[in-house]
Design a protein around this motif. Sequence first.
Motif, PDB file in Angstrom:
ATOM      1  N   PRO A 283       0.815  -1.596  -0.002  1.00 43.27           N
ATOM      2  CA  PRO A 283       0.046  -0.302  -0.014  1.00 43.27           C
ATOM      3  C   PRO A 283       1.099   1.459  -0.218  1.00 43.27           C
ATOM      4  O   PRO A 283       2.035   1.592   1.225  1.00 43.27           O
ATOM      5  CB  PRO A 283      -0.767   0.041   1.241  1.00 43.27           C
ATOM      6  CG  PRO A 283      -0.600  -1.534   1.556  1.00 43.27           C
ATOM      7  CD  PRO A 283       0.589  -1.781   1.139  1.00 43.27           C
ATOM      8  N   GLY A 284       0.224   2.077  -0.372  1.00 39.67           N
ATOM      9  CA  GLY A 284       1.199   2.992  -1.160  1.00 39.67           C
ATOM     10  C   GLY A 284       2.438   3.859  -2.028  1.00 39.67           C
ATOM     11  O   GLY A 284       2.867   4.179  -1.934  1.00 39.67           O
ATOM     12  N   VAL A 285       3.252   2.446  -2.400  1.00 38.97           N
ATOM     13  CA  VAL A 285       4.280   2.628  -3.126  1.00 38.97           C
ATOM     14  C   VAL A 285       3.914   1.722  -4.951  1.00 38.97           C
ATOM     15  O   VAL A 285       2.505   0.931  -5.432  1.00 38.97           O
ATOM     16  CB  VAL A 285       5.302   0.787  -2.950  1.00 38.97           C
ATOM     17  CG1 VAL A 285       6.426   1.260  -3.917  1.00 38.97           C
ATOM     18  CG2 VAL A 285       5.102   1.340  -1.582  1.00 38.97           C
ATOM     19  N   GLU A 286       3.666   2.867  -5.702  1.00 39.65           N
ATOM     20  CA  GLU A 286       3.460   3.536  -6.918  1.00 39.65           C
ATOM     21  C   GLU A 286       4.539   2.933  -8.375  1.00 39.65           C
ATOM     22  O   GLU A 286       4.647   2.418  -9.162  1.00 39.65           O
ATOM     23  CB  GLU A 286       2.714   4.272  -7.476  1.00 39.65           C
ATOM     24  CG  GLU A 286       1.279   4.393  -6.672  1.00 39.65           C
ATOM     25  CD  GLU A 286       0.571   5.039  -7.939  1.00 39.65           C
ATOM     26  OE1 GLU A 286       1.265   6.498  -8.633  1.00 39.65           O
ATOM     27  OE2 GLU A 286      -0.382   5.238  -7.732  1.00 39.65           O
ATOM     28  N   GLN A 287       6.349   3.179  -6.888  1.00 39.65           N
ATOM     29  CA  GLN A 287       6.708   3.071  -8.146  1.00 39.65           C
ATOM     30  C   GLN A 287       8.336   2.494  -6.812  1.00 39.65           C
ATOM     31  O   GLN A 287       8.554   2.875  -6.067  1.00 39.65           O
ATOM     32  CB  GLN A 287       7.667   4.431  -8.816  1.00 39.65           C
ATOM     33  CG  GLN A 287       6.637   5.063  -9.372  1.00 39.65           C
ATOM     34  CD  GLN A 287       7.285   6.036  -9.881  1.00 39.65           C
ATOM     35  OE1 GLN A 287       8.831   6.558  -9.647  1.00 39.65           O
ATOM     36  NE2 GLN A 287       6.929   6.742 -10.353  1.00 39.65           N
ATOM     37  N   ALA A 288       8.709   1.443  -7.630  1.00 43.05           N
ATOM     38  CA  ALA A 288       9.887   0.488  -6.473  1.00 43.05           C
ATOM     39  C   ALA A 288      10.950   0.511  -7.542  1.00 43.05           C
ATOM     40  O   ALA A 288      11.386   0.028  -8.701  1.00 43.05           O
ATOM     41  CB  ALA A 288       8.798  -0.762  -6.181  1.00 43.05           C
ATOM     42  N   GLN A 289      12.586   0.324  -6.924  1.00 42.25           N
ATOM     43  CA  GLN A 289      13.874   0.618  -7.502  1.00 42.25           C
ATOM     44  C   GLN A 289      14.365  -0.354  -6.401  1.00 42.25           C
ATOM     45  O   GLN A 289      14.668   0.197  -5.445  1.00 42.25           O
ATOM     46  CB  GLN A 289      14.603   1.670  -8.342  1.00 42.25           C
ATOM     47  CG  GLN A 289      15.485   1.209  -8.740  1.00 42.25           C
ATOM     48  CD  GLN A 289      15.988   2.619  -9.058  1.00 42.25           C
ATOM     49  OE1 GLN A 289      15.582   3.976  -8.365  1.00 42.25           O
ATOM     50  NE2 GLN A 289      16.420   2.864 -10.940  1.00 42.25           N
ATOM     51  N   VAL A 290      14.606  -1.108  -7.451  1.00 40.48           N
ATOM     52  CA  VAL A 290      16.276  -1.976  -6.410  1.00 40.48           C
ATOM     53  C   VAL A 290      17.111  -1.926  -7.135  1.00 40.48           C
ATOM     54  O   VAL A 290      16.926  -2.743  -8.080  1.00 40.48           O
ATOM     55  CB  VAL A 290      15.167  -3.908  -5.928  1.00 40.48           C
ATOM     56  CG1 VAL A 290      16.322  -4.332  -5.286  1.00 40.48           C
ATOM     57  CG2 VAL A 290      14.307  -3.726  -5.429  1.00 40.48           C
ATOM     58  N   VAL A 291      18.416  -1.447  -6.671  1.00 41.32           N
ATOM     59  CA  VAL A 291      19.668  -1.542  -7.080  1.00 41.32           C
ATOM     60  C   VAL A 291      20.572  -2.464  -7.115  1.00 41.32           C
ATOM     61  O   VAL A 291      20.960  -2.997  -5.472  1.00 41.32           O
ATOM     62  CB  VAL A 291      20.175  -0.178  -6.775  1.00 41.32           C
ATOM     63  CG1 VAL A 291      21.846  -0.047  -7.740  1.00 41.32           C
ATOM     64  CG2 VAL A 291      19.170   1.304  -7.589  1.00 41.32           C
ATOM     65  N   LEU A 292      20.969  -3.487  -7.684  1.00 47.82           N
ATOM     66  CA  LEU A 292      22.091  -4.737  -7.437  1.00 47.82           C
ATOM     67  C   LEU A 292      22.898  -4.341  -7.826  1.00 47.82           C
ATOM     68  O   LEU A 292      23.489  -3.968  -9.128  1.00 47.82           O
ATOM     69  CB  LEU A 292      21.269  -5.697  -8.592  1.00 47.82           C
ATOM     70  CG  LEU A 292      21.668  -7.645  -8.517  1.00 47.82           C
ATOM     71  CD1 LEU A 292      22.356  -7.798  -7.068  1.00 47.82           C
ATOM     72  CD2 LEU A 292      21.395  -8.242  -9.033  1.00 47.82           C
ATOM     73  N   THR A 293      24.276  -4.966  -7.165  1.00 50.67           N
ATOM     74  CA  THR A 293      25.226  -4.043  -7.095  1.00 50.67           C
ATOM     75  C   THR A 293      26.921  -4.780  -6.936  1.00 50.67           C
ATOM     76  O   THR A 293      26.138  -5.826  -6.195  1.00 50.67           O
ATOM     77  CB  THR A 293      25.892  -2.785  -7.493  1.00 50.67           C
ATOM     78  OG1 THR A 293      27.161  -2.890  -8.188  1.00 50.67           O
ATOM     79  CG2 THR A 293      26.002  -2.790  -5.600  1.00 50.67           C
ATOM     80  N   ASN A 294      27.892  -5.418  -7.403  1.00 56.82           N
ATOM     81  CA  ASN A 294      28.328  -6.297  -6.726  1.00 56.82           C
ATOM     82  C   ASN A 294      29.448  -5.169  -5.657  1.00 56.82           C
ATOM     83  O   ASN A 294      29.590  -4.178  -5.206  1.00 56.82           O
ATOM     84  CB  ASN A 294      29.389  -5.946  -7.387  1.00 56.82           C
ATOM     85  CG  ASN A 294      29.750  -7.401  -8.527  1.00 56.82           C
ATOM     86  OD1 ASN A 294      29.948  -7.370  -9.668  1.00 56.82           O
ATOM     87  ND2 ASN A 294      28.830  -8.482  -7.870  1.00 56.82           N
ATOM     88  N   PHE A 295      29.861  -6.026  -4.601  1.00 52.70           N
ATOM     89  CA  PHE A 295      30.474  -5.826  -3.848  1.00 52.70           C
ATOM     90  C   PHE A 295      32.027  -5.879  -3.402  1.00 52.70           C
ATOM     91  O   PHE A 295      32.267  -7.246  -3.913  1.00 52.70           O
ATOM     92  CB  PHE A 295      30.199  -6.059  -2.241  1.00 52.70           C
ATOM     93  CG  PHE A 295      30.754  -6.120  -0.791  1.00 52.70           C
ATOM     94  CD1 PHE A 295      31.628  -6.835  -0.119  1.00 52.70           C
ATOM     95  CD2 PHE A 295      30.662  -4.686  -0.293  1.00 52.70           C
ATOM     96  CE1 PHE A 295      32.914  -6.294   0.727  1.00 52.70           C
ATOM     97  CE2 PHE A 295      31.780  -4.399   0.829  1.00 52.70           C
ATOM     98  CZ  PHE A 295      32.490  -5.149   1.611  1.00 52.70           C
ATOM     99  N   GLU A 296      32.667  -5.141  -3.438  1.00 60.23           N
ATOM    100  CA  GLU A 296      33.946  -4.900  -3.122  1.00 60.23           C
ATOM    101  C   GLU A 296      34.946  -4.419  -1.841  1.00 60.23           C
ATOM    102  O   GLU A 296      35.309  -3.983  -1.255  1.00 60.23           O
ATOM    103  CB  GLU A 296      34.878  -4.062  -4.789  1.00 60.23           C
ATOM    104  CG  GLU A 296      34.564  -4.963  -5.786  1.00 60.23           C
ATOM    105  CD  GLU A 296      35.220  -4.665  -7.152  1.00 60.23           C
ATOM    106  OE1 GLU A 296      36.350  -3.791  -6.621  1.00 60.23           O
ATOM    107  OE2 GLU A 296      34.458  -4.769  -8.407  1.00 60.23           O
TER     108      GLU A 296
END
Length: 394
Positions: free
Chosen positions: A73-86
């Motif tokens: 509820p309340g979320v229209e746009q979502a973004q998950v940023v996937l990246t490498n850890f060094e």
Amino acid sequence: MNTSRLPDRDALLTLLDGVRDPQSGKGLVSAGLVQGLSVRTGRAGFMMEVAPGLLELYEPVRVEAEQVLRQAPGVEQAQVVLTNFEGPAGASPAAPPPAAADEAPPAPGVTRVRKGARLANDPQAAPSPPPNAIRPAHVRRVIAVASGKGGVGKSTVSVSLAAALSGLGLRVGLLDADVYGPSAPRMLGVDGDPEYHPEKKLIPLEAWGIKVMSIGFMVDEGAPMIWRGPMASSAVRQMMHEVAWGEESAPLDVLVVDMPPGTGDIQLTLIQKMKLDGVVIVTTPQEIALIDARRAASMFEKTATPILGVIENMAYFADPATGVPIPIFGQGGGATEAERLGVPLLGQIPIDVALRQACDDGRPLGVTAPDSGPAKAFRQAAEMLRTRLGLARG
């Protein structure tokens, strides 16, 4: 959905913990994979760092996490940023220098540290270009704007130079690498959620003819970025090389990188991973700013990065009645430093109410008031940089 309602953070964390980590079998929250959760009106997102080589394994997890967020509820746009850890490379303390012949030995168990001593064995200290540094795909030139300290107007200079270079007909991008204090969204009057390119790269937002990427697009303005160095460095790496800055048919002419103040983790990450064609040093005339500007210049010299020139910001204030320059922060410091470095003084930018207002309003002065004094100064600096970088007029 009601976009005026702020999504419930605890509810989002509960939902995300229902998404399984394919390695540990735990929920994403329990596995420590939900980092920097940002909750805004109608939006939510976070960063998920995984070990090198696991991006393909975790891509379906990223997609599932975004779907879960969008169902809240309340979320229209979502973004998950996937990246490498060094992780940071191991470094062993350097041996202390020998004591002088006439110097009393330190107390037992005490090591004396002298000025100029290297505290750690740093392989990046050699004065040579980092071997793994590359330009982002489809970017012709990369320049960094650095200051060594905060408060000298480095972001104002970065945005103004980007606008001036764009005004010369060049294709320009701006990377806001100050993850702890992102200001490009406000200064360019742009906000939104970057989308993913078909090649799984982020698509930068655009404003005033400039392609822009900033961590500020994912967090609320004024929200603290409580990130340790490795996570902040990872975010910068993604914004460098996992963003569709240009295309093969239309490469970016120049990418301007607004550096964070100091000479720490993020600066080292940028230098090690991104090939820089040059750096612009920003300072004010006063000596306390020049000291830190010298530190920044020294850092780039150690990596054989060309220093393109110095910009002296807040050089003077013009008396409203007479127009006579009043050197509030001293006089001649930028010119002296440029001479010491053997580079041109690209410009002296006055303290100007219109320039400050333009940055607050997100309307670059070079676009909205091109005949103003600061705009002309930035245009002159951009002309000099275009020549030094070997970029033809668009």
